[in-house]
Design a protein around this motif. Structure first.
Motif, PDB file in Angstrom:
ATOM      1  N   UNK A  84       0.837  -1.203   0.000  1.00 32.42           N
ATOM      2  CA  UNK A  84       0.000   0.000   0.000  1.00 32.42           C
ATOM      3  C   UNK A  84       0.871   1.252   0.000  1.00 32.42           C
ATOM      4  N   UNK A  85       2.101   1.121   0.506  1.00 32.26           N
ATOM      5  CA  UNK A  85       3.061   2.231   0.532  1.00 32.26           C
ATOM      6  C   UNK A  85       4.430   1.691   0.137  1.00 32.26           C
ATOM      7  N   UNK A  86       5.127   2.410  -0.705  1.00 34.70           N
ATOM      8  CA  UNK A  86       6.504   2.088  -1.035  1.00 34.70           C
ATOM      9  C   UNK A  86       7.396   3.181  -0.468  1.00 34.70           C
ATOM     10  N   UNK A  87       8.195   2.819   0.527  1.00 34.40           N
ATOM     11  CA  UNK A  87       9.057   3.811   1.169  1.00 34.40           C
ATOM     12  C   UNK A  87      10.076   4.362   0.166  1.00 34.40           C
ATOM     13  N   UNK A  88      10.338   5.636   0.275  1.00 38.71           N
ATOM     14  CA  UNK A  88      11.232   6.305  -0.671  1.00 38.71           C
ATOM     15  C   UNK A  88      12.656   6.406  -0.165  1.00 38.71           C
ATOM     16  N   UNK A  89      12.852   6.224   1.153  1.00 41.85           N
ATOM     17  CA  UNK A  89      14.172   6.394   1.753  1.00 41.85           C
ATOM     18  C   UNK A  89      14.498   5.201   2.661  1.00 41.85           C
ATOM     19  N   UNK A  90      15.785   5.055   2.944  1.00 41.44           N
ATOM     20  CA  UNK A  90      16.243   3.970   3.805  1.00 41.44           C
ATOM     21  C   UNK A  90      17.118   4.539   4.909  1.00 41.44           C
ATOM     22  N   UNK A  91      16.871   4.114   6.159  1.00 43.54           N
ATOM     23  CA  UNK A  91      17.739   4.487   7.272  1.00 43.54           C
ATOM     24  C   UNK A  91      18.254   3.214   7.925  1.00 43.54           C
ATOM     25  N   UNK A  92      19.554   3.172   8.174  1.00 42.83           N
ATOM     26  CA  UNK A  92      20.168   2.008   8.799  1.00 42.83           C
ATOM     27  C   UNK A  92      20.949   2.440  10.034  1.00 42.83           C
ATOM     28  N   UNK A  93      20.926   1.566  11.030  1.00 43.94           N
ATOM     29  CA  UNK A  93      21.720   1.774  12.248  1.00 43.94           C
ATOM     30  C   UNK A  93      22.436   0.475  12.590  1.00 43.94           C
ATOM     31  N   UNK A  94      23.655   0.595  13.054  1.00 35.84           N
ATOM     32  CA  UNK A  94      24.383  -0.551  13.596  1.00 35.84           C
ATOM     33  C   UNK A  94      24.264  -0.456  15.110  1.00 35.84           C
ATOM     34  N   UNK A  95      23.614  -1.456  15.725  1.00 39.89           N
ATOM     35  CA  UNK A  95      23.133  -1.270  17.094  1.00 39.89           C
ATOM     36  C   UNK A  95      23.488  -2.434  18.016  1.00 39.89           C
ATOM     37  N   UNK A  96      23.521  -2.082  19.297  1.00 36.37           N
ATOM     38  CA  UNK A  96      23.534  -3.054  20.372  1.00 36.37           C
ATOM     39  C   UNK A  96      22.275  -2.845  21.213  1.00 36.37           C
ATOM     40  N   UNK A  97      21.865  -3.876  21.890  1.00 37.34           N
ATOM     41  CA  UNK A  97      20.596  -3.822  22.628  1.00 37.34           C
ATOM     42  C   UNK A  97      20.607  -2.745  23.715  1.00 37.34           C
ATOM     43  N   UNK A  98      21.761  -2.444  24.264  1.00 36.14           N
ATOM     44  CA  UNK A  98      21.847  -1.439  25.329  1.00 36.14           C
ATOM     45  C   UNK A  98      21.441  -0.051  24.848  1.00 36.14           C
ATOM     46  N   UNK A  99      21.495   0.170  23.547  1.00 33.14           N
ATOM     47  CA  UNK A  99      21.135   1.476  22.985  1.00 33.14           C
ATOM     48  C   UNK A  99      19.704   1.511  22.446  1.00 33.14           C
ATOM     49  N   UNK A 100      18.881   0.549  22.825  1.00 32.26           N
ATOM     50  CA  UNK A 100      17.535   0.429  22.265  1.00 32.26           C
ATOM     51  C   UNK A 100      16.668   1.652  22.539  1.00 32.26           C
ATOM     52  N   UNK A 101      16.778   2.243  23.717  1.00 31.00           N
ATOM     53  CA  UNK A 101      15.934   3.394  24.037  1.00 31.00           C
ATOM     54  C   UNK A 101      16.309   4.593  23.178  1.00 31.00           C
ATOM     55  N   UNK A 102      17.594   4.769  22.943  1.00 29.61           N
ATOM     56  CA  UNK A 102      18.002   5.888  22.100  1.00 29.61           C
ATOM     57  C   UNK A 102      17.567   5.665  20.656  1.00 29.61           C
TER      58      UNK A 102
END
Length: 398
Positions: free
Chosen positions: A128-146
């Motif tokens: 129904x929607x095709x996103x136009x942009x992509x955001x990526x993060x390299x993460x650890x679980x301790x930073x989940x709230x941020x």
């Protein structure tokens, strides 16, 4: 005692039955097996070789075809025969992607995407929607709230991709947005290792812009849609948000300014810039929070080295992927971020020879920077020497 007429009738009936049975027996192989209402499990027991030997005028192929058509009747009705013999086709399209030259162009799909699809229904109605942009993060679980806070600043126009360096991908289900995110979990790798392997230009081709960000960024003064509006307004191919000044800020170029919407040049310390239009005084953003246009990323991806996983030195070289880089690479001051400086991936290193884990990681970063610069210099030198030799050979000799 039976009468003679009864005995005669019995004999005639028996004789007639034998004749009928014999006639049916010799004509059985010519019957169409598909017309007979017999269980398919009976047919494997039929000895086709015996039948062919006994009835030489009936070919094995005909009998086997009848048997096969009976066993696969339903499948055959569901799948139509092709209009031509595949083995007779001769297709060779040199303009197709390498390896796909034998395919008709209209069936070739050289690019892909990260759009999530259903397991049911009409494929044409999945999205129904095709996103136009992509955001990526390299993460650890301790930073989940941020990360949860950061992603609230990104609109539904963004596909979300998380690279998990601690292997705890399944624990992010507490966030609603996580259910539509792409999760890649491989322990103790960097964002440039992930980017090289999972962000191939043909995979991210649907996205106009690709954000490749660290996990320790504050976004109180940032809005993704407003940011991209500024990027498009100024025609930036590679950009980053301005950084709020903090202790340890390395480059003047990345520091947020209060008097402009975007800046593309900066003054650095004496001796740091050999040319005002070259890094780090221009055509420069850091690898902390870069944003690439689709066109620029197609070039930058090829520059990333498989073994140089920290990406140090890449920020000085991305300008080679943009024409008039000092005008097309810039820092957006109207939307800025804060570098929180949280030690995360650096602590995933291995303590050696009395050094802390982060010390070994930092040491490798510096080593990679030198290696990358040497490779780039050698590659450019080899190219120009080969070009000079080719030009010299092509000149007419007088």
């Amino acid at each position: 005692m039976r009468r003679p007429s009864q005995m005669m009738r019995l004999l005639l009936t028996s004789f007639f039955g034998v004749i009928v049975g014999f006639l049916m027996g010799i004509t059985f192989p010519t019957l169409t097996l598909t017309k007979m209402n017999l269980p398919s499990t009976l047919f494997p027991s039929i000895d086709l070789a015996y039948i062919e030997d006994k009835y030489s005028d009936i070919s094995r192929q005909r009998l086997f075809g009848s048997w096969s058509s009976t066993k696969g009747l339903k499948l055959k009705n569901d799948i139509p025969d092709p209009p031509y013999n595949y083995n007779d086709t001769k297709i060779w399209v040199p303009t197709n992607p390498r390896g796909a030259e034998r395919l008709p162009p209209d069936i070739v799909t050289p690019e892909s995407d990260f759009y999530l699809r259903r397991l049911w229904g009409d494929p044409n109605e999945d999205l129904t929607v095709k996103q136009r942009y992509l955001v990526t993060f390299t993460v650890g679980y301790d930073q989940r709230k941020n990360i949860d806070t950061v992603l609230k600043k990104f609109s539904d126009n963004f596909s979300i991709m998380l690279f998990h360096y601690d292997g705890r991908a399944s624990e992010w289900e507490e966030f609603e947005w996580s259910k539509r995110a792409i999760h890649v979990s491989i322990r103790k790798q960097t964002k440039w290792w992930y980017a090289k392997r999972f962000l191939h230009p043909d995979i991210v081709a649907p996205y106009e812009y690709i954000f490749i960000w660290d996990e320790d960024l504050g976004v109180e003064h940032f809005d993704s849609e407003k940011y991209l509006a500024v990027v498009k307004k100024h025609g930036l191919e590679i950009s980053q948000p301005g950084l709020e000044p903090y202790e340890g800020l390395t480059w003047e170029m990345t520091k947020k300014r209060d008097d402009t919407e975007v800046h593309k040049h900066a003054e650095e310390r004496n001796g740091w810039c050999t040319d005002p239009n070259l890094p780090p005084c221009a055509a420069f953003v850091e690898i902390m929070a870069p944003v690439f246009s689709r066109k620029a990323w197609r070039c930058v991806w090829h520059m990333i080295q498989n073994d140089l996983i920290h990406g140090w030195g890449l920020d000085f070289a991305v300008r080679k992927c943009v024409q008039n880089a000092h005008e097309k690479i810039g820092v957006v001051d109207a939307q800025w971020i804060i570098h929180q400086g949280v030690p995360s991936l650096g602590n995933q290193g291995q303590p050696e020879q009395g050094k802390q884990p982060w010390e070994g990681v930092r040491e490798r970063c510096r080593r990679e920077w030198t290696m990358f610069q040497d490779r780039l210099d050698d590659a450019e030198k080899a190219y120009f020497e080969a070009s000079a030799h080719t030009n010299a050979s092509s000149r007419p000799h007088g």
